[in-house]
Design a protein around this motif. Structure first.
Motif, short mmCIF file in Angstrom:
data_model
loop_
_atom_site.label_atom_id
_atom_site.label_comp_id
_atom_site.label_asym_id
_atom_site.label_seq_id
_atom_site.Cartn_x
_atom_site.Cartn_y
_atom_site.Cartn_z
N HIS A 40 -7.26 16.49 9.29
CA HIS A 40 -6.44 15.62 8.37
C HIS A 40 -5.34 16.56 7.89
CE1 HIS A 40 -8.90 11.95 7.73
NE2 HIS A 40 -9.64 12.85 8.58
N SER A 62 -8.91 13.80 -2.46
CA SER A 62 -8.67 12.17 -1.98
C SER A 62 -10.04 11.54 -1.75
CB SER A 62 -7.99 11.77 -0.82
OG SER A 62 -8.58 12.31 0.38
N GLY A 120 -4.38 10.76 5.42
CA GLY A 120 -5.37 9.90 4.82
C GLY A 120 -5.29 9.91 3.42
N LYS A 171 -3.27 8.99 -0.06
CA LYS A 171 -2.42 8.06 -0.46
C LYS A 171 -1.14 8.70 -1.32
CE LYS A 171 -4.81 4.63 1.10
NZ LYS A 171 -4.32 4.13 2.22
N ILE A 223 -11.30 10.18 0.72
CA ILE A 223 -11.57 10.02 2.25
C ILE A 223 -12.74 10.25 2.79
CG2 ILE A 223 -10.62 10.60 4.77
CD1 ILE A 223 -8.06 11.92 3.43
N SER A 225 0.82 -1.13 -0.04
CA SER A 225 -0.02 -0.03 0.07
C SER A 225 0.84 1.40 0.06
CB SER A 225 -0.87 -0.18 1.24
OG SER A 225 -1.69 -1.06 1.14
N GLY A 227 -2.63 4.11 6.19
CA GLY A 227 -3.89 4.21 6.30
C GLY A 227 -4.67 3.63 7.58
N SER A 280 0.17 6.82 3.89
CA SER A 280 -0.79 7.75 3.94
C SER A 280 -0.46 8.84 4.82
CB SER A 280 -1.86 7.18 5.11
OG SER A 280 -2.71 7.75 5.54
#
Length: 343
Positions: free
Chosen positions: A244, A227, A198, A200, A229, A192, A321, A195
């Motif tokens: 965030h 994003s 939140g 990527k 989110i 992955s 994440g 993050s």
């Protein structure tokens, strides 16, 4: 200290003035040297006038003044080079590097700004793997765990972990006969991305992130805004987006492979927030209280003032994440580049 005698009838002003060292730009600027010289000589002239009214004390007074001139000159050079460690003054080592970026009584903002200055002086690391180790202890349910990850620059990721859970160990039959998980190194099948608040991001994006504080904050805000989110209530509100962004800034100084210049910029942005309070020197660095969410108690963080890296916290922002974690314990963090991948 042996004072140079001043001959009766000589020009005392010239004799005393020559005792002051010549200005050196690297130690004391010439205008500062001139101001210091004028200040000292004005006081000497006043004392000489008093000495004229009491000539029997003149030799002793002039000898004392000669020593005083030399002492003031030495003090001036010391202040100019920053070798005295008074309030707000860096204490320097023989190599000129600051051994203490901020005084013990520094505010949270001063601590972060000093750490930013130290961080941006570090060289760019070119090693192969971004290594993160998190050790959690003291949780409310007594659980403790250790997790390690190695992420290559191409995104490949390896992980291993172990944990102890008293409830699982005391079960019959116990969930973990050995008292802990298998602690085996595995390669994550589908790595992955990292993050950031939140959003990527890849190592390449983090390495190329803006190094100017305002631009960095705007860059993170744009990533969060664009994003996908979501919360149980739907898309993030404006207030949640700002939260965030703040969490993303903290991630840059804790778990993410940000270069020193980006980490320094993140520290400067965090320092601009009103909710950062100093706890003073603590084991491992400088303690800070930072409010992640208005309705929750401030988080306790420990910043390494030499690297600008977060070393300990009671709140964890997941690397790959997830949601902000607080289990009542302490998370000790090691995050650094390495060339070693365990077998």
């Amino acid at each position: 200290m042996n004072a140079t005698p001043i001959r009766p009838g000589s020009n005392e002003h010239e004799e005393l003035a020559r005792l002051l060292p010549q200005p050196a730009e690297r130690d004391l600027p010439s205008d500062r040297h001139r101001q210091l010289q004028e200040f000292v000589m004005n006081h000497i002239q006043q004392d000489l006038r008093q000495g004229t009214r009491n000539p029997r004390r003149s030799p002793r007074r002039l000898a004392y003044l000669t020593s005083a001139v030399a002492a003031v000159a030495v003090a001036a050079v010391a202040v100019g080079t920053g070798t005295f460690g008074g309030a707000g003054t860096s204490v320097t080592s023989g190599g000129g590097a600051s051994t203490e970026p901020a005084p013990a009584s520094a505010s949270g903002r001063q601590i972060l700004l000093a750490a930013a200055t130290s961080a941006e002086k570090l060289p760019l690391d070119t090693r192969a793997y971004w290594y993160v180790k998190i050790v959690s202890t003291g949780s409310r349910n007594g659980e403790s765990w250790l997790e390690e990850t190695w992420t290559a620059r191409d995104g490949r990721t390896w992980s291993r972990g172990s944990y102890q859970n008293p409830a699982a160990e005391s079960a019959s039959p116990p969930a973990f006969p050995e008292g802990k998980s298998d602690d085996k190194l595995i390669e994550v099948p589908q790595p992955s991305p990292f993050s950031l608040g939140g959003a990527k991001v890849t190592i390449e994006q983090l390495q190329a992130a803006p190094i100017e504080p305002t631009s960095l904050k705007a860059w993170i805000a744009n990533l969060v805004r664009n994003s996908n989110i979501r919360t149980s209530a739907g898309k993030l509100t404006d207030a949640q987006q700002r939260q965030h962004v703040f969490e993303g800034l903290v991630s840059l100084v804790s778990l993410l492979p940000a270069p020193p210049s980006v980490r320094a910029a993140a520290l400067r942005v965090i320092a601009s927030y009103p909710n950062v309070t100093s706890l003073g020197p603590v084991d491992g660095g400088r303690g800070l209280l930072i409010s992640f969410h208005p309705e929750e108690s401030p988080a306790r963080l420990v910043i390494d003032p030499q690297t600008g890296q977060l070393r300990r916290t009671n709140v964890l922002i997941p690397t790959f994440g997830g949601t902000l974690s607080n289990d009542g314990g302490t998370f000790a963090i090691t995050a650094e580049w390495t060339n070693t991948l365990p077998q």
